[in-house]
Design a protein around this motif. Structure first.
Motif, PDB file in Angstrom:
ATOM      1  N   PRO A 143       0.827  -1.031   0.035  1.00  0.00           N
ATOM      2  CA  PRO A 143       0.009  -0.135  -0.164  1.00  0.00           C
ATOM      3  C   PRO A 143       0.842   1.315   0.121  1.00  0.00           C
ATOM      4  N   VAL A 144       0.713   2.407  -0.979  1.00  0.00           N
ATOM      5  CA  VAL A 144       1.464   3.331  -0.871  1.00  0.00           C
ATOM      6  C   VAL A 144       0.707   4.466  -0.379  1.00  0.00           C
ATOM      7  N   GLY A 145       1.127   5.615   0.201  1.00  0.00           N
ATOM      8  CA  GLY A 145       0.803   6.558   1.059  1.00  0.00           C
ATOM      9  C   GLY A 145       0.853   6.403   2.496  1.00  0.00           C
ATOM     10  N   ARG A 146       1.402   5.370   3.140  1.00  0.00           N
ATOM     11  CA  ARG A 146       1.819   5.395   4.459  1.00  0.00           C
ATOM     12  C   ARG A 146       3.318   5.313   4.777  1.00  0.00           C
ATOM     13  N   GLY A 147       4.103   4.612   4.548  1.00  0.00           N
ATOM     14  CA  GLY A 147       5.557   4.547   4.845  1.00  0.00           C
ATOM     15  C   GLY A 147       6.384   5.345   3.888  1.00  0.00           C
ATOM     16  N   PHE A 148       5.568   5.382   2.551  1.00  0.00           N
ATOM     17  CA  PHE A 148       6.151   6.121   1.462  1.00  0.00           C
ATOM     18  C   PHE A 148       5.053   6.378   0.469  1.00  0.00           C
ATOM     19  N   ASP A 149       5.423   7.297  -0.637  1.00  0.00           N
ATOM     20  CA  ASP A 149       4.801   7.529  -1.914  1.00  0.00           C
ATOM     21  C   ASP A 149       5.795   6.965  -2.835  1.00  0.00           C
ATOM     22  N   VAL A 150       5.370   7.171  -3.989  1.00  0.00           N
ATOM     23  CA  VAL A 150       6.117   6.667  -5.163  1.00  0.00           C
ATOM     24  C   VAL A 150       6.139   7.768  -6.453  1.00  0.00           C
ATOM     25  N   LEU A 151       7.492   8.008  -6.935  1.00  0.00           N
ATOM     26  CA  LEU A 151       7.637   8.966  -8.276  1.00  0.00           C
ATOM     27  C   LEU A 151       7.546   7.885  -9.116  1.00  0.00           C
ATOM     28  N   ASP A 152       6.976   7.856 -10.225  1.00  0.00           N
ATOM     29  CA  ASP A 152       6.816   6.721 -11.239  1.00  0.00           C
ATOM     30  C   ASP A 152       7.309   7.646 -12.673  1.00  0.00           C
ATOM     31  N   VAL A 153       8.515   7.029 -13.168  1.00  0.00           N
ATOM     32  CA  VAL A 153       9.134   7.471 -14.609  1.00  0.00           C
ATOM     33  C   VAL A 153       9.306   6.525 -15.368  1.00  0.00           C
ATOM     34  N   ALA A 154       9.518   6.573 -16.545  1.00  0.00           N
ATOM     35  CA  ALA A 154      10.035   5.735 -17.722  1.00  0.00           C
ATOM     36  C   ALA A 154      11.303   4.980 -17.094  1.00  0.00           C
ATOM     37  N   GLU A 155      11.623   3.916 -17.376  1.00  0.00           N
ATOM     38  CA  GLU A 155      12.673   3.258 -16.846  1.00  0.00           C
ATOM     39  C   GLU A 155      14.033   3.879 -17.329  1.00  0.00           C
ATOM     40  N   ALA A 156      14.029   4.155 -18.722  1.00  0.00           N
ATOM     41  CA  ALA A 156      15.273   4.704 -19.216  1.00  0.00           C
ATOM     42  C   ALA A 156      15.555   5.922 -18.374  1.00  0.00           C
ATOM     43  N   ALA A 157      14.737   6.899 -18.199  1.00  0.00           N
ATOM     44  CA  ALA A 157      14.931   8.277 -17.453  1.00  0.00           C
ATOM     45  C   ALA A 157      15.389   7.780 -16.075  1.00  0.00           C
ATOM     46  N   GLY A 158      14.612   6.809 -15.520  1.00  0.00           N
ATOM     47  CA  GLY A 158      14.934   6.405 -14.048  1.00  0.00           C
ATOM     48  C   GLY A 158      16.129   5.763 -13.801  1.00  0.00           C
ATOM     49  N   ARG A 159      16.664   5.061 -14.809  1.00  0.00           N
ATOM     50  CA  ARG A 159      18.099   4.592 -14.709  1.00  0.00           C
ATOM     51  C   ARG A 159      19.202   5.584 -14.680  1.00  0.00           C
ATOM     52  N   ARG A 160      18.926   6.816 -15.577  1.00  0.00           N
ATOM     53  CA  ARG A 160      19.976   7.743 -15.697  1.00  0.00           C
ATOM     54  C   ARG A 160      19.907   8.278 -14.371  1.00  0.00           C
ATOM     55  N   ALA A 161      18.658   8.597 -13.933  1.00  0.00           N
ATOM     56  CA  ALA A 161      18.523   9.620 -12.674  1.00  0.00           C
ATOM     57  C   ALA A 161      19.076   9.097 -11.540  1.00  0.00           C
ATOM     58  N   LEU A 162      18.987   7.753 -11.434  1.00  0.00           N
ATOM     59  CA  LEU A 162      19.682   7.061 -10.226  1.00  0.00           C
ATOM     60  C   LEU A 162      21.106   6.954 -10.583  1.00  0.00           C
TER      61      LEU A 162
END
Length: 219
Positions: A94-113
């Motif tokens: 369940p989202v919204g308790r211990g954490f929220d989530v930012l959801d992006v395309a995998e290609a951008a996410g890997r570069r951002a990480l």
């Protein structure tokens, strides 16, 4: 023949118990080590959802209505007993308790990480789905704050492939299958240094820039 059927039933029962044991171990890690509640989710095969609804809008990607949630901090006995009732179910958080989530395309996410790791920015867990999405765990409240944060940083009208998931949402937890397409995996697993998600604003600039810079992979 009766003996043969009995052997088959014993083997089937053994397989179910084995699946339940593996599942309950993973659930116990999420609830015990990282303090996240877990709920059993549907599975899908050939586009057909195990929930039994022929018109299911999210086959294999939603919680089972009848399943009991395993709360954060549940005892091992509670985990084993609850998960034994749903052998083979996927694990959903369940989202919204211990954490929220930012959801992006995998290609951008890997570069951002990679960029944020080089910069030494605080990071939480990051998962990647078989649909090609990267999911960054951030502090609760990010879903409500995202429009304002994008506005203040000047990215509100950029048409970014970036969304926030908050209360009422669920994500599939690794290594469970999502939608019959394959397992969700960790790009950055939870650990002692990453189980507590950071504030969204610390990550948003990098995510927004790379979603804009890599518009083709994001779209």
């Amino acid at each position: 023949m009766g003996f043969t059927i009995g052997i088959r039933e014993m083997r089937t029962g053994a397989r179910r118990r084995a699946r339940a044991s593996v599942g309950s171990t993973a659930v116990a890690e999420y609830t015990g080590l990282w303090g996240w509640a877990v709920v059993a989710g549907a599975r899908a095969a050939d586009g057909v959802c195990s929930c039994g609804d022929a018109g299911c809008a999210a086959p294999g990607a939603h919680p089972l209505d009848f399943a009991s949630e395993v709360p954060a901090g549940a005892t091992l006995d509670t985990v084993a007993r609850t998960w034994a009732e749903v052998p083979g179910a996927s694990m959903m958080l369940p989202v919204g308790r211990g954490f929220d989530v930012l959801d992006v395309a995998e290609a951008a996410g890997r570069r951002a990480l990679a960029r944020m790791e080089r910069m030494g920015l605080p990071l939480g867990p990051v998962a990647v789905t078989p649909q090609g999405r990267a999911q960054f765990f951030v502090a609760p409240g990010a879903a409500d704050e995202l429009p304002g944060l994008l506005y203040r940083t000047g990215w509100d009208d950029a048409g970014l492939d970036l969304r926030a998931l908050g209360p009422g949402s669920h994500i599939t937890a690794p290594p469970s299958d999502r939608g019959g397409l394959g397992p969700v995996r960790w790009l950055r697993p939870p650990g002692l240094d990453s189980a507590t998600p950071p504030e969204a604003r610390l990550l948003l600039g990098t995510l927004a820039y790379l979603c804009h810079r890599w518009a083709a992979p994001c779209g």
